[in-house]
Structure formats: C-alpha cells, structure tokens
Design an enzyme around this catalytic site. Structure first.
Site, PDB file in Angstrom:
ATOM      1  N   ARG A  52       0.857  -1.188   0.000  1.00  0.00           N
ATOM      2  CA  ARG A  52       0.000   0.000   0.000  1.00  0.00           C
ATOM      3  C   ARG A  52       0.890   1.233   0.000  1.00  0.00           C
ATOM      4  O   ARG A  52       1.734   1.394   0.880  1.00  0.00           O
ATOM      5  CB  ARG A  52      -0.917   0.014   1.227  1.00  0.00           C
ATOM      6  CG  ARG A  52      -1.918   1.156   1.206  1.00  0.00           C
ATOM      7  CD  ARG A  52      -2.937   1.032   2.305  1.00  0.00           C
ATOM      8  NE  ARG A  52      -2.382   1.294   3.627  1.00  0.00           N
ATOM      9  CZ  ARG A  52      -3.099   1.261   4.744  1.00  0.00           C
ATOM     10  NH1 ARG A  52      -4.372   0.942   4.708  1.00  0.00           N
ATOM     11  NH2 ARG A  52      -2.525   1.506   5.910  1.00  0.00           N
ATOM     12  N   SER A 121     -12.240  -4.674   0.644  1.00  0.00           N
ATOM     13  CA  SER A 121     -12.452  -4.202   2.012  1.00  0.00           C
ATOM     14  C   SER A 121     -13.943  -4.083   2.298  1.00  0.00           C
ATOM     15  O   SER A 121     -14.701  -3.552   1.484  1.00  0.00           O
ATOM     16  CB  SER A 121     -11.797  -2.833   2.217  1.00  0.00           C
ATOM     17  OG  SER A 121     -10.401  -2.924   2.153  1.00  0.00           O
ATOM     18  N   LYS A 150      -5.767   4.784  10.590  1.00  0.00           N
ATOM     19  CA  LYS A 150      -6.769   5.585   9.892  1.00  0.00           C
ATOM     20  C   LYS A 150      -7.932   5.848  10.835  1.00  0.00           C
ATOM     21  O   LYS A 150      -8.140   5.128  11.806  1.00  0.00           O
ATOM     22  CB  LYS A 150      -7.270   4.889   8.634  1.00  0.00           C
ATOM     23  CG  LYS A 150      -7.961   3.554   8.880  1.00  0.00           C
ATOM     24  CD  LYS A 150      -8.676   3.037   7.638  1.00  0.00           C
ATOM     25  CE  LYS A 150      -7.716   2.737   6.533  1.00  0.00           C
ATOM     26  NZ  LYS A 150      -8.401   2.140   5.353  1.00  0.00           N
TER      27      LYS A 150
END
Length: 496
Positions: A52, A121, A150
């Site tokens: 990522r 997700s 996050k």
C-alpha cells in the site's frame, strides 16, 4: 529447502476453486527501511504482503513494488497490490486488494483474469456478501479494534468476524488494531487471516513480532497442538528435567521432542553423579530434531557446560529459532551444581540475548545480576537488569521470598505483570521450575500470547504443588497428572 521455506508455503492454491488466504497478512507502511523491515517480517512467518503506497509517484511504486515482490518470492509469500489494478498487472503481482471506493471487483476480474486474487475491504455482512457475489476471492473486514493507521467511525469487534464467517464461502481477513494480545479472539471467531501494520512494522524486532502472531494460529490446530523441544538434563527420579518437561508438555496437549544435555543419577534426596555427553553429540541431537520437525518453541533447562551452551546457541542461530524459553537451571534441590561457572558466562553472552522468555528464580537472578533481592521492589530492579542483558521478556519467580503469597513478575521492557498465588507449604516441590517453564512453552506453542501463557502456566504449577503426594525420602515431585486434570476442568475427587 530450509525450515522457513517449508513453513512459508504459498497460501493461494490456484488449482482449487476456493483460493485460500490464511495466516499472517502484512500491509506495508510509508516508513523508512521498508524493505529491510518487510524482509524481517517475512522471515518471521508472514504469508501475504499487501503493498500500500499513497505517497510515491507511479515509477517509484513500480521500482519499490518490484523489490517487494522479489522478497515475497524468496519466502514463498503472496504479493498483493493495494487498489491499483494496472500496477498489479505491471508488477505481475498475485492479486489486488480494493477498497469500497477504490475499484470494482467485476472490472478488476476482467483485467486480471482468473489466475489472480481479488480482495475487497468490507465493514459489515452486507458489504461482504456483495463482494463475494461480485467474485472477490476474499474480504477484508474491519476495523475490528481501534487503530491509529486511519480514522474509522466505529469498530466491529470479533463478533462481526463470526457473523460474516458464518455466511461467507470465501476467506475472511480481519483488520484494524490487531496485535499479539487481541488476535487470538479474532482467530477464535473464525478469521482465516489477520492483517497488521504497526504491530509488526512498528516493532523493534519485526521478525519476532511476526513469529508471535503466527503462533496464535496454532490455537485452531488439532491436538497435540504445537511442538515444543526441551533441551535439558535427564532426571533418573523422574521429577524434574527432561522427564518433567515431557510430562508437562504432553499432559497439557502439545507434542514434545527432546535433546538431552546430561544424565544424572539422582533421587528425591539429591544428585549423586552427572554424566554429560560431548557437545558434538548434543549438536547432533539438535540437528536430527530441527531438520525434521518444525519446532514452535524451544524450552531450555540444564546445560551443564559451556561447550553445550555454545552448541545450542549455534543451533538457535542456524535455524532462526526465536521462541526460546530459558530456565537457568544452576543448582539441584540438594545443592549440587548443575551449571559450570564458565557455562554461566556462555549463558550470559550467547543465550540470554537470544531468548524470548527468561525464567530465573530469586537465587538464580541474584547470581546472574550480582544483586541482592529481598522483596518485590528488588525483583523489579532485577528484571530490568536482566532485560538489559538481552532477554526480551523476563519472568522472575518469587517462591524463594517469604510470605503467604508467591508472586512472579513478568517484565517485557515496558510493562510489569504480576502473577500471584497462595503459598503451598510442602516438601514435594521437586521440578517446579522445569514444570513452569515447560507449561509456559506448551501454552505458547498452542497459540496463547505470552501473558496468558504465563498465567496458565502459573495456575498449572500451583495446582501441581497443591496436589503433590509424598514420593521418596526427600523432596518429592509435583503432581503433573492431577494438575493437568484440574486444568482441563476434570473431576479429581476420586484421584486424591
């Protein structure tokens, strides 16, 4: 093929209609030394790496992604690209993972074909079912716990994992705030894999952090659950040493293997003779076991000589065995020295820095540190000093102090945990140290995080002392059998 290559087999079976995703799933961060940290994590058992990257331009992503894919290939791990289908194609990745707002699984399948993996997700059952219907090979579900990576409006907890797993045909990867101490609940709920970032990449030793979490997956394995190697001396009386270790490991449900460092002629009154094999033969025993069995935890007791300690240290390094529980057996109940002075130096220099858990009692800690210990405050100071000597975790046993309660202190470099139990007044205490270290080792191998493994081990040895029956004319052994029955919740009314 070495031990790690055998244990890090590719987790995606393209020959199966259901592509399996399981084990420890690592998501990369944007920190420095990423390749080095990922390499360490892979050596500790990571099975899937998701690349990522939100900060680099496309050409830099291609360059870094190529190196990450190469690392994954070296360890037989699966390489997934986050969100970017085109990048996944260019890198010839094993697949792509898509967020809810970052792509469509149907379109990704058209671009990637049937041979690559697609993950999506999700945050609830409805999204997970939709992802499965769209052709996803697995779903990421979260956030399970609060996370610093996050902002999330709410967490779903392990209960959502169980709910989603019960309805889906494809694997579920749990994500969000997962670490060593809470991952067990997620695995128990049915997660096929757990995804982590900072719990591994933010750790001082990513390889060890990965190994700790990988072991948690043993909690779903059939019995005997986990493999423990005991490296110790033989007690002809059967109350301590190899005999006590194998009894404990087996009765608690793990598989026990052994390497014998010394033969002793002893009974409940003491040790009358010691015969140690050449260090080369100890090395041969180690090689025979470690080239065949995939050992989860190594428990070490009596070493006797410096040469044997060195042979063990070399084996630990060669086979990259990180889960070492070191019980520094120095003196028998009757006072016989079981560790030569020169061997103590080898232990300090080579084995304490290599161990995951160090389990001295108060006299042993005093001898190793040069400190005098009179109370729990002194125990705390000693654990700090032992930690500075290299032990990742120190469990200092307080049985030699006075008082009606026996408190053992676990120190991990940051936090103290106390484990207390009423003192049992008995002469039948032979083998308590061996038994406790072996019990902790067995629970670690079965997938318990360290604090839980210590708590269960403490409970087991306390029961073994309380249930001990007189045997022999000296210090009799603890009662492994009845303690194991009690630990398992079985009735012992007619056994006492």
């Amino acid at each position: 093929m070495d031990r790690h290559e055998r244990s890090l087999k590719l987790v995606v079976d393209h020959s199966s209609t259901e592509r399996r995703v399981c084990g420890l799933y690592l998501i990369t961060d944007d920190g420095d030394r990423l390749l080095e940290r990922v390499r360490e994590a892979l050596s500790g058992g990571v099975k899937i790496v998701q690349y990522r990257d939100k900060i680099r331009d496309y050409s830099d992503r291609v360059a870094l992604g190529s190196e990450l894919k190469w690392l994954c290939r070296q360890y037989g791990a699966t390489f997934i690209v986050n969100d970017h289908v085109q990048l996944a194609l260019e890198l010839d990745a094993d697949g792509v993972h898509l967020g809810q707002d970052d792509g469509d699984a149907v379109a990704a399948r058209r671009m990637l074909g049937d041979k690559r993996i697609i993950g999506v997700s999700t945050h609830n059952l409805e999204e997970a079912l939709a992802a499965q219907e769209a052709g996803a090979d697995y779903v990421g579900l979260g956030a399970i716990f609060p996370t610093g990576s996050k902002d999330v409006p709410r967490t779903v907890g392990p209960q959502m994992v169980a709910q989603v797993k019960a309805q889906l045909r494809i694997p579920v990867v749990a994500i969000g705030g997962i670490c060593r101490d809470n991952a067990g609940a997620v695995i128990d709920a049915g997660a096929d894999a757990v995804a982590v970032i900072s719990a591994i990449l933010g750790a001082r030793e990513p390889a060890l952090a990965a190994t700790e979490i990988c072991l948690l997956f043993n909690r779903t394995a059939p019995f005997p659950r986990g493999k423990v190697l005991t490296v110790a001396g033989s007690d002809s009386c059967g109350g301590a040493g190899i005999q006590a270790d194998l009894k404990t490991i087996t009765l608690l449900g793990s598989y026990g293997a052994s390497v014998i460092t010394a033969l002793t002629a002893q009974n409940t009154k003491g040790v009358s003779a010691i015969h140690a094999p050449p260090a080369s033969f100890v090395a041969q025993q180690l090689e025979a076991v470690l080239t065949d069995l995939q050992i989860d935890v190594v428990k070490v007791g009596m070493l006797f000589s410096a040469d044997i300690a060195l042979a063990l240290a070399q084996a630990l390094q060669s086979y990259q065995l990180r889960m070492l529980v070191l019980d520094p057996v120095m003196t028998a109940k009757g006072g016989t020295e079981l560790l030569a002075k020169v061997a103590l130096n080898s232990m300090k220099q080579r084995l304490i820095p290599a161990c995951y858990l160090f389990t001295p009692n108060v006299p042993e800690a005093e001898r190793i540190t040069g400190m005098e210990i009179y109370d729990e405050e002194g125990m705390e100071r000693a654990t700090r000093k032992l930690h500075l000597m290299g032990a990742r975790n120190v469990l200092l046993k307080g049985g030699h102090l006075t008082g009606g309660t026996v408190t053992d202190i676990l120190f991990d470099g940051t936090t103290y945990h106390r484990f207390s139990a009423p003192r049992t007044l008995t002469r039948n205490s032979h083998g308590t140290g061996c038994t406790l270290a072996s019990a902790i080792s067995a629970y670690l191998a079965q997938g318990e995080p360290l604090p839980v493994a210590v708590q269960k081990g403490k409970k087991f040895v306390t029961a073994a002392l309380r249930l001990a029956q007189p045997l022999g004319k000296g210090h009799g052994p603890v009662n492994h059998f009845l303690a194991a029955r009690e630990q398992a919740g079985q009735s012992i009314e007619n056994q006492e």
